[in-house]
Design a protein around this motif. Structure first.
Motif, mmCIF file in Angstrom:
data_model
loop_
_atom_site.group_PDB
_atom_site.id
_atom_site.type_symbol
_atom_site.label_atom_id
_atom_site.label_comp_id
_atom_site.label_asym_id
_atom_site.label_seq_id
_atom_site.Cartn_x
_atom_site.Cartn_y
_atom_site.Cartn_z
ATOM 1 N N ILE A 91 -9.813 -1.707 -6.849
ATOM 2 C CA ILE A 91 -10.104 -2.932 -6.082
ATOM 3 C C ILE A 91 -8.821 -3.547 -5.534
ATOM 4 C CG2 ILE A 91 -10.930 -5.303 -6.289
ATOM 5 C CD1 ILE A 91 -13.065 -4.262 -8.228
ATOM 6 N N ILE A 92 -7.775 -3.584 -6.363
ATOM 7 C CA ILE A 92 -6.504 -4.159 -5.916
ATOM 8 C C ILE A 92 -5.948 -3.376 -4.733
ATOM 9 C CG2 ILE A 92 -4.097 -4.559 -6.570
ATOM 10 C CD1 ILE A 92 -5.104 -5.158 -9.402
ATOM 11 N N LEU A 93 -5.932 -2.042 -4.848
ATOM 12 C CA LEU A 93 -5.392 -1.221 -3.772
ATOM 13 C C LEU A 93 -6.270 -1.287 -2.527
ATOM 14 C CD1 LEU A 93 -4.247 1.948 -5.771
ATOM 15 C CD2 LEU A 93 -2.815 0.120 -4.861
ATOM 16 N N ALA A 94 -7.590 -1.269 -2.718
ATOM 17 C CA ALA A 94 -8.499 -1.310 -1.569
ATOM 18 C C ALA A 94 -8.395 -2.629 -0.819
ATOM 19 C CB ALA A 94 -9.938 -1.079 -2.037
ATOM 20 N N VAL A 95 -8.311 -3.730 -1.549
ATOM 21 C CA VAL A 95 -8.183 -5.042 -0.904
ATOM 22 C C VAL A 95 -6.871 -5.128 -0.139
ATOM 23 C CG1 VAL A 95 -7.868 -7.500 -1.352
ATOM 24 C CG2 VAL A 95 -9.713 -6.255 -2.489
ATOM 25 N N ALA A 96 -5.797 -4.599 -0.741
ATOM 26 C CA ALA A 96 -4.505 -4.628 -0.052
ATOM 27 C C ALA A 96 -4.557 -3.813 1.237
ATOM 28 C CB ALA A 96 -3.412 -4.102 -0.981
ATOM 29 N N GLY A 97 -5.185 -2.628 1.172
ATOM 30 C CA GLY A 97 -5.297 -1.799 2.366
ATOM 31 C C GLY A 97 -6.175 -2.417 3.435
ATOM 32 N N ALA A 98 -7.310 -2.992 3.013
ATOM 33 C CA ALA A 98 -8.215 -3.624 3.976
ATOM 34 C C ALA A 98 -7.563 -4.840 4.624
ATOM 35 C CB ALA A 98 -9.506 -4.027 3.276
ATOM 36 N N GLY A 100 -4.420 -5.262 5.213
ATOM 37 C CA GLY A 100 -3.462 -4.785 6.202
ATOM 38 C C GLY A 100 -4.150 -4.341 7.478
ATOM 39 N N ALA A 101 -5.309 -3.651 7.340
ATOM 40 C CA ALA A 101 -6.040 -3.187 8.518
ATOM 41 C C ALA A 101 -6.611 -4.361 9.303
ATOM 42 C CB ALA A 101 -7.154 -2.232 8.093
ATOM 43 N N VAL A 102 -7.154 -5.353 8.605
ATOM 44 C CA VAL A 102 -7.701 -6.530 9.286
ATOM 45 C C VAL A 102 -6.599 -7.287 10.003
ATOM 46 C CG1 VAL A 102 -8.789 -8.772 8.917
ATOM 47 C CG2 VAL A 102 -9.682 -6.746 7.751
ATOM 48 N N GLY A 103 -5.454 -7.393 9.367
ATOM 49 C CA GLY A 103 -4.324 -8.060 10.005
ATOM 50 C C GLY A 103 -3.893 -7.350 11.271
ATOM 51 N N ALA A 104 -3.912 -6.003 11.241
ATOM 52 C CA ALA A 104 -3.557 -5.247 12.443
ATOM 53 C C ALA A 104 -4.579 -5.461 13.543
ATOM 54 C CB ALA A 104 -3.446 -3.759 12.097
ATOM 55 N N ALA A 105 -5.869 -5.548 13.199
ATOM 56 C CA ALA A 105 -6.917 -5.769 14.197
ATOM 57 C C ALA A 105 -6.801 -7.162 14.811
ATOM 58 C CB ALA A 105 -8.292 -5.574 13.551
ATOM 59 N N LYS A 106 -6.395 -8.148 14.028
ATOM 60 C CA LYS A 106 -6.252 -9.509 14.558
ATOM 61 C C LYS A 106 -5.128 -9.613 15.584
ATOM 62 C CE LYS A 106 -8.171 -12.194 10.714
ATOM 63 N NZ LYS A 106 -7.867 -13.210 9.663
ATOM 64 N N SER A 124 -7.855 3.534 12.696
ATOM 65 C CA SER A 124 -7.174 4.722 12.157
ATOM 66 C C SER A 124 -6.240 4.341 11.020
ATOM 67 C CB SER A 124 -6.396 5.427 13.273
ATOM 68 O OG SER A 124 -7.267 5.859 14.300
ATOM 69 N N ASP A 125 -5.604 3.199 11.202
ATOM 70 C CA ASP A 125 -4.699 2.717 10.148
ATOM 71 C C ASP A 125 -5.479 2.404 8.870
ATOM 72 O OD1 ASP A 125 -2.008 1.738 9.333
ATOM 73 O OD2 ASP A 125 -3.091 -0.158 9.137
ATOM 74 N N PHE A 126 -6.682 1.829 9.048
ATOM 75 C CA PHE A 126 -7.520 1.518 7.873
ATOM 76 C C PHE A 126 -7.929 2.799 7.155
ATOM 77 C CE2 PHE A 126 -11.786 1.113 6.087
ATOM 78 C CZ PHE A 126 -11.567 0.117 5.141
ATOM 79 N N PHE A 130 -7.009 3.857 3.428
ATOM 80 C CA PHE A 130 -8.053 4.160 2.445
ATOM 81 C C PHE A 130 -7.799 5.525 1.799
ATOM 82 C CE2 PHE A 130 -12.224 5.890 1.296
ATOM 83 C CZ PHE A 130 -12.677 4.895 0.436
ATOM 84 N N GLY A 131 -7.410 6.500 2.616
ATOM 85 C CA GLY A 131 -7.072 7.813 2.067
ATOM 86 C C GLY A 131 -5.888 7.744 1.119
ATOM 87 N N ALA A 132 -4.917 6.894 1.465
ATOM 88 C CA ALA A 132 -3.757 6.725 0.590
ATOM 89 C C ALA A 132 -4.171 6.113 -0.748
ATOM 90 C CB ALA A 132 -2.707 5.851 1.274
ATOM 91 N N VAL A 133 -5.123 5.179 -0.697
ATOM 92 C CA VAL A 133 -5.616 4.566 -1.940
ATOM 93 C C VAL A 133 -6.259 5.631 -2.827
ATOM 94 C CG1 VAL A 133 -7.379 3.022 -2.873
ATOM 95 C CG2 VAL A 133 -5.907 2.253 -1.006
ATOM 96 N N ILE A 134 -7.090 6.508 -2.226
ATOM 97 C CA ILE A 134 -7.730 7.570 -2.997
ATOM 98 C C ILE A 134 -6.686 8.508 -3.596
ATOM 99 C CG2 ILE A 134 -9.313 9.526 -2.887
ATOM 100 C CD1 ILE A 134 -10.647 6.786 -2.664
#
Length: 227
Positions: A91-98, A100-106, A124-126, A130-134
């Motif tokens: 959850i910690i890693l997924a929230v951090a990744g999401a 970052g992706a939302v910030g890039a979209a904004k 693509s960044d998201f 996500f793959g990096a989190v896995i």
């Protein structure tokens, strides 16, 4: 009427215990020996362990006392605790990744000509994050299970419930080689939508040795015991 032999002038039986409730010809304890106690053993039945209880299955090498085999309830509880630990990390890693992706979209300007390209890049960044989190979780899982079981003999979940993974031959810590084999077999089984992994973790129910060894334990030469 004749009593006894000529060498026995008092007419007593030659065996001093004959005639006092002991059948003639039976072997009797010699002087100074204590007679056995307990119930007689039925013919053809092997003797039981101490105090009438059967011996528990011990280590194959016989170099340590018989272990107390871990119950499946405790083993499931330990897996559940370890799963919660990994869930928190995920959850910690997924929230951090999401985030970052939302910030890039904004940062994408809807009025810009390259808005679609910017959104695609954010998507693509998201996916990449996500793959990096896995991947990070897989590495953590390897190091967590492999190193802790090999060097300590237990994970956090097993510590909480008093369980140990031991070498089935000696009762000692498994070592890194055995612990890696024990870890990799369920991971290979997880490729088929987790069905193989589930079967590996359920396989102790079908073990007939009395040690409740799963397929991964049998391949690695390990077993799970409890305090």
């Amino acid at each position: 009427m004749s009593f006894g032999s000529p060498n026995n002038p008092y007419g007593q039986p030659q065996n001093p215990q004959e005639g006092y409730g002991y059948p003639q010809g039976q072997q009797y304890p010699q002087q100074g020996q204590q007679p056995g106690y307990g119930y007689p053993q039925a013919p053809g039945v092997p003797p039981q362990g101490g105090y009438g209880y059967p011996q528990q299955p011990g280590y194959a090498g016989g170099g340590a006392p018989a272990p107390r085999v871990a119950s499946m309830g405790r083993r499931f509880g330990a897996r559940l605790i370890d799963g919660v630990v990994f869930g928190v990390i995920y959850i910690i890693l997924a929230v951090a990744g999401a985030a970052g992706a939302v910030g890039a979209a904004k940062d994408c300007d809807p009025n810009a000509a390259d808005y679609s390209t910017c959104i695609n890049n954010a998507s693509s960044d998201f996916v990449a994050k996500f793959g990096a989190v896995i991947g990070i979780l897989a590495i953590i899982g390897l190091l967590y299970e492999w190193l802790m079981v090999g060097l300590v003999g237990r994970t956090l979940g097993k510590m909480a419930l008093g369980l140990h993974v031991v070498n089935a031959e000696t009762g000692q810590k498994p070592g890194l080689g055995k612990s890696f084999i024990r870890w990799i077999i369920p991971m290979v089984g997880s490729i088929a939508c987790g069905i193989g992994q589930l079967l590996v973790y359920l396989s102790p129910f079908w073990d007939k040795s009395g040690r409740q060894q799963g397929w991964h334990d049998k391949a690695a030469g390990t077993m799970v015991v409890q305090n």
